[in-house]
Structures are given as C-alpha cells and as structure tokens.
Write a protein that holds these residues in place. Structure first.
Motif: not given
Length: 665
Positions: A20-30, A151-156, A167-171, A181-187
């Motif tokens: 997991t990572e944290s960042y600002d998801t709001t849009s700005s003019g910069t 992963s299920w808790h993080a996804y929720r 980000r997690c790996t699944r088959r 085998w896939v790498q799943v990213t949810v943003t």
C-alpha cells in the motif's frame, strides 16, 4: 489466486503481500508525480499510461451514469466496452477513451461496490472473454482477490477510499484450462468518480523463469537432488508448530549418511568417476525413499548435503522402527556393486539415525544429533547404522566439557593429590605411597583419573598436569621425611604418561623438582604403563636410562596385560613390576563356595620368580582380602596395594596410618 502453486517458487511470491501507498488523489493545477509512475515495481506497460512528471496536469474523468446520475447532464452513449473520458484540464482535448481501449495493459474501472463498470479488450483477452462480458461482474471473483484475507481486507479499504493502493500477485484460471500468474494493482480514481482503476499484468513468464532459477539454486547439479539449502528449508518448515500440531504423528526422523572410503575413489579414479558414483548412489537412495513412502502419507526427502554426505528426511515418522527399516534398506542398496562405464565398484555407507518428537526440536539440534550418531557409526566399524542414544550423547557432551576445561582447571588449582599406601607383605609396614590425582570439578564433583587422564593425553595438557603432580608429590614426600626424621623415609610413586617423555624434557623436569624440593632421587618412583615402556626406543629409552642413572626408580604399571615382551625386561632400566589387579582378583575366593584355581597362583608365582631372577621387586595391586594377601605373601610378592590396607586418602591420613601402624591392623 487459488492458493496453490504450479511449481517451485519463492515463498514470498506464493501469496503476494498487499503493498500500500498513500498519496493525494485530488486534482490540482500544478504538475504532480503520478502514484503509478513512482512505483518501481511497475512494468513498462504501466509506465506507458503514466504522464511525465513535467507534463501538464490532466484529470482522467470516468462518467458512470449508473453511479453518478445528474439531471442537467446530457445523455451519455459510451462506446461498447468502454466509458467515455473527458479531459478536465489541458490545452487541447485528448481521447483518453481510445487510449484506454487500445492499451496493452489490462485495465478495468470498478465501482465502490466492487463491480466492473468498464474494461478494455486487453482485460477481456487476459481473462478469456470479451470486455462486454466483464461489465457488472464482481472484480474480486474474476481475480481471486478474496482467497487471501490480508489482500481482501486491503482491497476493501481501497474501494472504500481509506487506502491509497493495493498490489498483489494472483493465479487465475484461464477458460482453456491453463493458469496465469498476474500482478494486480488497484488505484483509486479522483474522489468525484467514486471508482477505482484495476490494472492486471501477466507475469507468468517471469514466474516460470523464477521457478527455473529457483530449481537450479535449490538442487545439486551432480545428483539432481535437493541441496543443503532446500533441505534445511524443508526441515525448518517441518519443525514449525503448524506443520505437526493439526495432523500427522508429530514426529520427525532423519537418516544422515556418508560413503565409506569415497575419497579413495576420487584419488584413484578421478573426480568424474566420483561424480558418476554419487549420481548412482542418489538414484538408489531415491528408490529406497520411494519404496519407504509407498502407502504412507509422505515420501522421505532425499538430499545431498555436500561431498559424499546425503540425508533422508522422514516427516510424520511413526517411530524408530520405521527409520531402522529405511536405514537397513539404504545399506543393502549401497552395498550392491556399482557398474560405472565398465568399472565395477563396491562401497559402503555409515548412517546416523535420529527419530524424535518434532515439538521442542530445532533444525540445528536435530542435525547435531545426526552428525554425532554418524560419527558413532564410523567409530563402531563403518558399514552400519547407529541410532542416537541420549545417554551416550550425554557422556560425549560431558567428555567434551571436561576436555575443554582441563587447562583452565589446572590454572585454577582444581586438582589435588591423594595417596594410597604401598605396604610390605612380610611385616605390613608402609614403605611408600602412590600419588593419585583427583579433579574437584565445580559441576561434576570429584573425578578419578580414569575420567580425564585419557583426555589430557589427547590434548597434551597431561604435560602440564604431570609436571604439577610430580612437584606436589615430591614436596609432600619431603615434608613427611622432615616430620619423621628418625623413621625410614617413605618413597612416593608418580604416574607418568608416555606423552610426557615425548612432549617435554622429563629428565630436566625431574632433576629440577628434586633439587627444588630436596627429595633424594631413590625416594622417587616413576610408573609407566607396560604398553608405553615395552615399545620404548630412541628418546623414551634414553630418558628412562638417564632417570635410572640419576637414582630414580622405574616401575612398570599394569604388568601382564600389555605386550609382556620379556626380552625388553633385560634391557630396560626397570626396578619394579606392578602386577595388574586382574591377576590378584583371581585369588579372591575367601568366604565363598568357589575353589582356588591353581592356574592363577602358577602364573603369578612364575612372574614373581622371573622378576626376582632379574633383580626386580614385585607389587600386587587391588589386594582386598586377607586371603589374597596370605597367598601373595606365600608365593613371594614383595609389596601390596589395595583396599585391604587403605583407600587413597589425603596426606594427613597417611601420617596417621604410618604412626598408628594402621595398615598392619
């Protein structure tokens, strides 16, 4: 991911941790770095969709009528399989819908309820269906996100807007039957969209490469067996509580073996022949393991630990009988001749067998026990298996503790001398004493010489200990002489190991001690064992000659049990023969129904007469009864030593025995 693996893979990849990572998801003019572009683990396809850091800030807007209906909004007609995108900022409009549709990275937009709103064709192809068929499906079911609780808790959390990324790996199962085998990213998308972007990359090729590399890393190239690394990984896993508490017998067994004389094969036939032999041995061990595992839940793991060392690990063992049967089958299999490119070789193996409860056992402890037991099998004659014995191991550990503590104990003054009287058989008077060393060990108590003298000879500390005993005994003998100036002085007999002759200047040590203590040379007697004296030549013989010329008496201890080479007696500077106690014990039939054996007396009498003919005196050891003393006196024995007269005692007790005439009583 279904929770299973198609092949060997690093443990960390089997269930990918939620990142997991944290960042600002709001849009700005910069201009702001994209959270995706900052992620070092993304593939090149990920980065194709990520604007550069210095690019104009753009907002990707997803119009989902079913999620955010608006009365004033015009009707939307999204393209098949896609949702329309409109740039919220920028100098000119960009068709993000077309980019989303044609992107080589599989992507889908998922609403807060976890349902697919739209997906691109790459996602459909990856999952073996069309993009339209994915709309309305539960995204977690498509990618098996609920199989792992973390992963299920993080996804929720990401769906609810409480976490920045997953980000997690699944088959996943492809409809045609094969697995991916896939790498799943949810943003998360901007807050106004009430949705998340789900991207999936196929990492099957990378996983397959990792599996091949891991196999090469974890297997021995000569025998193709699991190597030491994989063996210890498997062993550690078997000893974890979860592995044996829920099912199985809760026991573990190990056969640890090496080939007898394998070095000779390498030295005479070359390393290629040695490698072929190792490969052939590996095949036979594998066959034995397969036969042992037939009808059982698990098959023993066969591994090459290095050189000619192999191990067979038995998980959920049923007891020592199972391990004994396996060891027997291995011995029989290896003893059969090997045919290596026309060369016929016969080898054997020694095996250490350990079987115990898994609870409370560590990998290190199990291997130490196996290694110790293998050493026993070698020491007992090779070509055999030996079962671990806790009592024998405790004795070995005690022996090791004593060996490592010998030199420090001498320096700390933990050794003392006790003295046992040497009594004249005719009058019962004390003529001399034998000095016997005792070790007052802080852990094991008072130890007699048979517990540590052999160890001292092995590590060389016998030289230091013998020098101390010599000086202490001579000093005590001189003290007795000064205390009783009007009585015949007592001589003192000190045991000397043959290593003292080789590793030190015994003649110089004796001369220095006599000078320092003031004891006359004829009051010192040095005892050497028969096996040490009879083979004396060179330096030992020269030392004995020099000591005899100095006036010191030389005694052969335990006579009659070693070489008994009578030819040496005429050439050695010996003064005294000490008959071994085994001869004297044959006289011990007083108070029993047993009748005397005439042969005992004949042998002892012959040795005494021979000694007297050579000008030697004879001392009988282990005299315990008056009947023994009477018979020894009758056949001419000069001196007796044993419990009949006194046990070894401290120096002050010797004074009491001499003054009180206690030995004659």
């Amino acid at each position: 991911m279904s929770g299973t693996s198609d092949g060997p893979a690093p443990a960390a990849d089997l269930v990918g941790p939620a990142i997991t990572e944290s960042y600002d998801t709001t849009s700005s003019g910069t201009s702001q770095p994209s959270p995706l572009s900052d992620d070092p683990s993304l593939t090149s396809e990920d980065r194709l969709l990520t604007p550069p850091v210095d690019a104009p800030a753009l907002t990707m807007s997803v119009d989902v009528p079913s999620l955010t209906p608006s009365v004033d909004a015009p009707p939307l007609t999204p393209a098949v399989g896609t949702a329309p995108f409109t740039p919220s900022a920028g100098p000119q409009p960009v068709s993000f819908g077309a980019a989303f549709t044609a992107a080589p990275l599989a992507m889908a937009v998922v609403d807060r309820e976890g349902l697919v709103v739209t997906a691109n064709e790459t996602m459909g192809s990856l999952l073996g269906t069309g993009a339209e068929a994915l709309v309305g499906k539960v995204a977690a079911d498509l990618l098996d996100l609920s199989s792992d609780a973390r992963s299920w808790h993080a996804y929720r959390e990401v769906l609810g807007g409480r976490q920045a990324k997953l980000r997690c790996t699944r088959r996943v199962k492809h409809p045609d039957g094969h697995s991916l085998w896939v790498q799943v990213t949810v943003t998360p998308l901007p807050e106004a969209e009430k949705a998340v972007l789900l991207s999936v990359s196929d990492i099957s090729a990378r996983r397959e490469l990792q599996a091949r590399l891991r196999h090469l890393q974890m297997h021995d190239p000569v025998t193709r067996l699991p190597n030491r690394t994989l063996f210890f990984e498997r062993l550690s896993a078997a000893l974890e509580a979860d592995a044996y508490e829920e099912s199985g017998t809760g026991r573990i067994g190990l056969c640890y073996l090496d080939l007898d004389g394998f070095k000779a094969v390498n030295d005479t036939l070359g390393h290629r022949a040695g490698d072929r032999l190792l490969a052939a041995v590996a095949e036979r061990l594998t066959r034995c393991a397969d036969e042992a595992g037939h009808g059982r839940p698990t098959t023993p793991l066969v591994a090459r630990l290095g050189g000619d060392e192999f191990a067979l690990l038995v998980e959920d063992s049923t007891g020592t009988e199972q391990l004994a049967e396996l060891a027997e089958s291995v011995l029989e299999a290896i003893q059969e001749p090997f045919d290596l490119s026309g060369q016929r070789l016969s080898v054997s193996a020694s095996i250490g067998v350990v079987e115990r409860h898994a609870a409370g056992t560590s990998a290190t402890g199990l291997m130490q026990a196996a290694d110790t037991t293998l050493y026993w099998a070698k020491a007992d004659g090779k070509a055999r298996w030996t079962l671990f014995d806790p009592e024998r191991n405790a004795h070995r550990m005690t022996r090791q503790a004593l060996s490592s503590g010998l030199r420090p104990a001498i320096e700390r003054g933990e050794f003392t001398l006790e003295y046992q009287p040497l009594v004249g058989m005719e009058d019962g008077r004390v003529r001399g004493v034998e000095a016997l060393v005792r070790w007052h060990h802080p852990q094991f108590g008072t130890l007699t010489p048979n517990r540590f003298i052999g160890l001292a000879e092995e590590d060389g500390s016998i030289v230091q200990l013998g020098r101390w005993a010599l000086k202490t005994a001579c000093r005590q003998a001189r003290r007795w002489q000064l205390e009783r100036p009007d009585e015949p002085p007592l001589f003192v007999s000190v045991n000397v190991a043959v290593r003292q002759v080789w590793d030190s200047d015994l003649v110089a040590d004796v001369a220095e001690t006599l000078t320092e203590t003031g004891l006359a040379p004829h009051l010192l007697q040095l005892e050497l064992t028969e096996s040490a004296v009879m083979g004396s030549a060179g330096r030992p013989l020269q030392a004995l000659q020099a000591l005899s010329e100095m006036g010191v008496r030389i005694a052969i201890d335990d006579f009659g049990t070693g070489y008994s080479n009578l030819a040496y007696l005429s050439r050695l500077p010996v003064s005294v023969l000490k008959l071994d106690g085994s001869f004297v014990r044959g006289f011990q039939y007083e108070g029993t129904d047993a009748h005397p054996n005439p042969a005992d007396e004949v042998i002892v009498e012959a040795m005494i007469q021979l000694a007297h003919r050579l000008g030697l005196t004879v001392t009988a050891e282990c005299v315990e009864t008056s009947a023994q003393a009477t018979r020894l006196r009758r056949i001419g024995c000069d001196t007796g030593q044993g419990w009949l007269y006194s046990r070894p005692v401290p120096p002050d007790r010797i004074s009491e025995l001499v003054e009180g005439d206690g030995c004659r009583k």
